[in-house]
Design a protein around this motif. Structure first.
Motif, PDB file in Angstrom:
ATOM      1  N   GLY B 105       0.819  -1.206   0.000  1.00 51.12           N
ATOM      2  CA  GLY B 105       0.000   0.000   0.000  1.00 51.12           C
ATOM      3  C   GLY B 105       0.856   1.261   0.000  1.00 51.12           C
ATOM      4  O   GLY B 105       2.092   1.203  -0.040  1.00 51.12           O
ATOM      5  N   ALA B 106       0.186   2.401   0.037  1.00 53.32           N
ATOM      6  CA  ALA B 106       0.914   3.674   0.054  1.00 53.32           C
ATOM      7  C   ALA B 106       1.591   3.875   1.410  1.00 53.32           C
ATOM      8  O   ALA B 106       2.669   4.467   1.484  1.00 53.32           O
ATOM      9  CB  ALA B 106      -0.039   4.828  -0.235  1.00 53.32           C
ATOM     10  N   ASP B 214       1.589  11.420  -2.079  1.00 53.58           N
ATOM     11  CA  ASP B 214       0.787  10.303  -1.562  1.00 53.58           C
ATOM     12  C   ASP B 214      -0.514  10.292  -2.375  1.00 53.58           C
ATOM     13  O   ASP B 214      -1.325  11.204  -2.258  1.00 53.58           O
ATOM     14  CB  ASP B 214       0.527  10.554  -0.073  1.00 53.58           C
ATOM     15  CG  ASP B 214      -0.317   9.461   0.569  1.00 53.58           C
ATOM     16  OD1 ASP B 214      -0.330   8.330   0.054  1.00 53.58           O
ATOM     17  OD2 ASP B 214      -0.972   9.748   1.592  1.00 53.58           O
ATOM     18  N   PRO B 216      -3.297   7.821  -3.026  1.00 50.92           N
ATOM     19  CA  PRO B 216      -4.301   6.749  -3.052  1.00 50.92           C
ATOM     20  C   PRO B 216      -5.605   7.162  -3.727  1.00 50.92           C
ATOM     21  O   PRO B 216      -6.387   6.304  -4.114  1.00 50.92           O
ATOM     22  CB  PRO B 216      -4.527   6.431  -1.573  1.00 50.92           C
ATOM     23  CG  PRO B 216      -4.062   7.622  -0.831  1.00 50.92           C
ATOM     24  CD  PRO B 216      -2.980   8.239  -1.662  1.00 50.92           C
ATOM     25  N   TYR B 241       1.700   5.212  -4.650  1.00 53.61           N
ATOM     26  CA  TYR B 241       0.367   4.889  -5.170  1.00 53.61           C
ATOM     27  C   TYR B 241      -0.199   3.700  -4.400  1.00 53.61           C
ATOM     28  O   TYR B 241       0.552   2.866  -3.883  1.00 53.61           O
ATOM     29  CB  TYR B 241       0.461   4.541  -6.659  1.00 53.61           C
ATOM     30  CG  TYR B 241      -0.889   4.346  -7.319  1.00 53.61           C
ATOM     31  CD1 TYR B 241      -1.607   5.429  -7.805  1.00 53.61           C
ATOM     32  CD2 TYR B 241      -1.449   3.072  -7.447  1.00 53.61           C
ATOM     33  CE1 TYR B 241      -2.851   5.267  -8.400  1.00 53.61           C
ATOM     34  CE2 TYR B 241      -2.690   2.898  -8.043  1.00 53.61           C
ATOM     35  CZ  TYR B 241      -3.383   3.997  -8.523  1.00 53.61           C
ATOM     36  OH  TYR B 241      -4.611   3.823  -9.111  1.00 53.61           O
ATOM     37  N   SER B 242      -1.511   3.613  -4.365  1.00 54.28           N
ATOM     38  CA  SER B 242      -2.177   2.497  -3.693  1.00 54.28           C
ATOM     39  C   SER B 242      -3.413   2.102  -4.480  1.00 54.28           C
ATOM     40  O   SER B 242      -4.064   2.951  -5.088  1.00 54.28           O
ATOM     41  CB  SER B 242      -2.582   2.929  -2.288  1.00 54.28           C
ATOM     42  OG  SER B 242      -3.506   2.018  -1.742  1.00 54.28           O
ATOM     43  N   TYR B 243      -3.722   0.803  -4.462  1.00 59.88           N
ATOM     44  CA  TYR B 243      -4.959   0.326  -5.075  1.00 59.88           C
ATOM     45  C   TYR B 243      -6.095   0.238  -4.057  1.00 59.88           C
ATOM     46  O   TYR B 243      -7.170  -0.277  -4.374  1.00 59.88           O
ATOM     47  CB  TYR B 243      -4.725  -1.047  -5.725  1.00 59.88           C
ATOM     48  CG  TYR B 243      -3.820  -0.973  -6.929  1.00 59.88           C
ATOM     49  CD1 TYR B 243      -4.329  -0.635  -8.179  1.00 59.88           C
ATOM     50  CD2 TYR B 243      -2.453  -1.200  -6.814  1.00 59.88           C
ATOM     51  CE1 TYR B 243      -3.499  -0.541  -9.286  1.00 59.88           C
ATOM     52  CE2 TYR B 243      -1.614  -1.108  -7.914  1.00 59.88           C
ATOM     53  CZ  TYR B 243      -2.140  -0.783  -9.145  1.00 59.88           C
ATOM     54  OH  TYR B 243      -1.321  -0.679 -10.240  1.00 59.88           O
ATOM     55  N   SER B 244      -5.855   0.745  -2.850  1.00 65.22           N
ATOM     56  CA  SER B 244      -6.858   0.630  -1.786  1.00 65.22           C
ATOM     57  C   SER B 244      -8.191   1.260  -2.187  1.00 65.22           C
ATOM     58  O   SER B 244      -9.250   0.721  -1.887  1.00 65.22           O
ATOM     59  CB  SER B 244      -6.356   1.314  -0.513  1.00 65.22           C
ATOM     60  OG  SER B 244      -5.269   0.604   0.024  1.00 65.22           O
ATOM     61  N   LYS B 245      -8.120   2.421  -2.838  1.00 69.67           N
ATOM     62  CA  LYS B 245      -9.349   3.101  -3.220  1.00 69.67           C
ATOM     63  C   LYS B 245      -9.662   2.888  -4.701  1.00 69.67           C
ATOM     64  O   LYS B 245     -10.816   2.730  -5.055  1.00 69.67           O
ATOM     65  CB  LYS B 245      -9.233   4.598  -2.927  1.00 69.67           C
ATOM     66  CG  LYS B 245      -9.520   4.952  -1.474  1.00 69.67           C
ATOM     67  CD  LYS B 245      -8.331   4.677  -0.557  1.00 69.67           C
ATOM     68  CE  LYS B 245      -8.651   4.991   0.908  1.00 69.67           C
ATOM     69  NZ  LYS B 245      -7.479   4.851   1.767  1.00 69.67           N
ATOM     70  N   PRO B 250      -8.531  -2.125   0.106  1.00 68.05           N
ATOM     71  CA  PRO B 250      -7.689  -1.575   1.182  1.00 68.05           C
ATOM     72  C   PRO B 250      -7.077  -2.632   2.095  1.00 68.05           C
ATOM     73  O   PRO B 250      -5.985  -2.445   2.608  1.00 68.05           O
ATOM     74  CB  PRO B 250      -8.649  -0.672   1.955  1.00 68.05           C
ATOM     75  CG  PRO B 250     -10.009  -1.208   1.668  1.00 68.05           C
ATOM     76  CD  PRO B 250      -9.940  -1.693   0.248  1.00 68.05           C
ATOM     77  N   GLY B 255       0.238  -1.648  -3.480  1.00 64.63           N
ATOM     78  CA  GLY B 255       0.486  -0.367  -4.120  1.00 64.63           C
ATOM     79  C   GLY B 255       1.890  -0.378  -4.694  1.00 64.63           C
ATOM     80  O   GLY B 255       2.518  -1.444  -4.783  1.00 64.63           O
TER      81      GLY B 255
END
Lengths: 394, 394
Positions: B105-106, B214, B216, B241-245, B250, B255
């Motif tokens: 994740g981020a 940051d 996300p 970057y994050s794929y959470s959103k 999450p 990410g």
């Protein structure tokens, strides 16, 4: 540009990288099947079929938001309860889910433990030979690593050495059984003696000293060896478990911590571990695989495969005059180098396409680590190469 | 027993816990559907169907050991290459996979960035209001957080404030767009001005200052808003970057970091990030989900769902006299509290079953954060409650 602490670490990591590149180079020249790469602790036995079934069942039966969503930073409550009940049955304990925190593997578990317990300057005691990452984990929190020299006759932790090593600043003692790099399983007698020393020293200094057990190899044992369950020996105790080896899932980063309910300030400690999981950036252990392991509690990899590798290699190495404590667990041998200089021995071995890691990397020079988690065929083919290597030292 | 640093953090975390418990308590009294819990940034829109398909395809087509095994600490090479090509096409860049590191994740990405860059005492600049975890991430590496006060008229970063905040010890400046908690998207003009200040200050102090973004919420934008791509503005730049959103995953902790190939000491920096991923205990981003996101690069969640929530809530709140900068992204509103004391406003709101987070938690008192990632029905039902709440301040 990079931080001072990282400069040294990047330099060191290039040594590991160089070993990896050497393996690739040799494979290109001689063919992959003719390179005997014993340098990596990477499981080669398939995950049990249950793992794939569990993933499919979860995707089929549960809501996507429940599977892939956030939960408490300590993990899904039902998963934590399930693991606690499993441990209760297996080891005769009486844990609740509140003693379990799901972690990103044992490495994540050890880091949140250290973050939660250690003030700068606190001391972390390890027994040589030890997994080199412990040094980095302690340094992450500006703690001091104190190394108890190896008992090279048995590779059991040196209890009298521990007594000498403990000071008023000792906060953590790490044990690791079955051991990386020796494969040795600590006996119940050893555990009792360790605990006795800790009790005496806690009383002497008026401190709490945590016995922290790193247990990714718990399920990999041979010849009926039993791994004593830490919580029965010392109140201030934490186990870092991982499914990396027991289910052959090292890339998925899934494991848990068990905290002894009798540990000092238990509630506050659990709160700290929960927060540490969050702020170190783990946030939580990967959610799908929390659910997968909860549905695979009785699943096992083919441990016998590793045992047969051990038998073949141990039998041959001792037959050609290499001295080695017979390991009862993990997938490592840690024989004595036939020459004092273990780094040179590993260099010599490369000429026979054998890759091993010098014992110096584990704080125990004069030995080498052989990770036999490779195909049986490769182990078989390596035997001649070991014989030829040893002829250099006759 | 626990470390000094953790004592404060555990105390603070109990405030968040208390909010969570309050939500549960209200739900038990009034029914879950009658509690308007706007306190959590937890996506409520389903992951795209592609995610499940990708998991099934991978389990069907690839070897289990390749799916669940170790890889380079920076991630699978084909995954890193795939993401680089995707970014190249989308933003007109010329990245290679060597600029990408897969992260947990981020949050994981920011932590390895800080570990790699920061010496104790270095300064990290943030713009108020800011995600409170930045404070903890900086503290993890004994860095000093320097807060640039908010421009509450626009919630764009205050460029002149940045100029005043930078010293010879400034190593990192964090940007976060679309922003948590304001939902505001930084304009290209803002980014240019920020970069200009950094260039001037780098020259003045003879230092390298990293702009760390940051991101996300990058894919969650409305009204055609575009999020400028950081790498085009400043050489020393890193995106977390994050794929959470963007994929509503999450819990899976997946990410990546993108490091500008023109950054100072690029190779050494990539080496440091790789080692930091390992030694902080992440080891690598979860392996199955690395492969899942690589097969879901064009997949999107239903962003329109969030937009309609925003429209409904923004329209109503402004109609009843609440002042709010109209956000173009993320799933947050950050209106002005009708009374100076934002904590009291949140307390008052609880009497109407409305849960919000005081702006003080984001370094910007006098405002509140409303996370509208909840069901449309719940948002609809909350409107009356907001009206009644506001009648207290007429």
């Amino acid at each position: 540009m990079i931080s001072e602490q990282m400069k040294t670490l990047v330099a060191n990591s290039s040594v590991i990288r160089a070993m990896f590149e050497e393996g690739k180079r040799l494979a290109e020249i001689h063919g992959l099947e003719n390179v005997y790469d014993f340098s990596l602790g990477n499981p080669n036995v398939q995950p049990p079929a249950r793992v794939k079934e569990a993933i499919l069942d979860i995707l089929d039966q549960e809501e996507p938001m429940a599977v892939h969503g956030y939960m408490n930073n300590s993990g899904f409550e039902d998963v934590r309860e399930g693991i606690a009940r499993h441990l209760d049955q297996k080891y005769g304990l009486a844990l609740g889910g509140e003693s379990i925190i799901m972690t990103c593997g044992a490495a994540g578990g050890l880091n949140i433990t250290f973050k939660s317990l250690l003030n700068p300057g606190d001391e972390v005691v390890v027994f040589a030979p030890f997994f080199g990452e412990y040094r980095n984990y302690a340094a992450n929190y500006n703690a001091k690593l104190v190394v108890v020299p190896a008992d090279t006759k048995t590779f059991q932790p040196d209890v009298e050495g521990l007594r000498r090593a403990i000071t008023a600043r000792t906060k953590v003692v790490i044990v690791n059984s079955p051991n990386n790099p020796t494969g040795v399983v600590y006996t119940a007698g050893t555990m009792e003696q360790l605990a006795q020393v800790l009790r005496e020293k806690e009383a002497e200094h008026g401190t709490d000293i945590f016995l922290v057990s790193d247990e990714p190899y718990r399920e990999l044992t041979y010849d009926g060896a039993e791994v004593p369950y830490l919580l029965k020996y010392h109140k201030n105790s934490i186990i870092g478990y991982s499914y990396s080896k027991s289910l052959s899932l090292p890339g998925e980063r899934i494991g848990y911590l068990v905290v002894n309910p009798e540990a000092a300030d238990f509630q506050e400690l659990m709160g700290a571990l929960n927060v540490a999981n969050r702020i170190l950036g783990f946030v939580n252990a990967p959610s799908l695989f929390q659910k997968v392991v909860a549905r695979s509690l009785d699943a096992e990899v083919d441990v016998d495969y590793y045992k047969r590798n051990r038998d073949m290699l141990y039998g041959h190495l001792t037959a050609i005059g290499i001295s080695c404590v017979k390991p009862e667990g993990a997938f490592y041998l840690f024989p004595k180098s036939p020459i004092q200089d273990d780094v040179k021995f590993c260099e010599d071995a490369k000429r026979y396409n054998i890759l091993m890691v010098p014992g110096s990397a584990f704080g125990c020079p004069g030995h080498v680590r052989i990770a036999y988690c490779i195909s049986r065929e490769r182990v078989e083919n390596s035997l001649d190469a070991f014989t030829k290597l040893m002829e250099n030292y006759k």
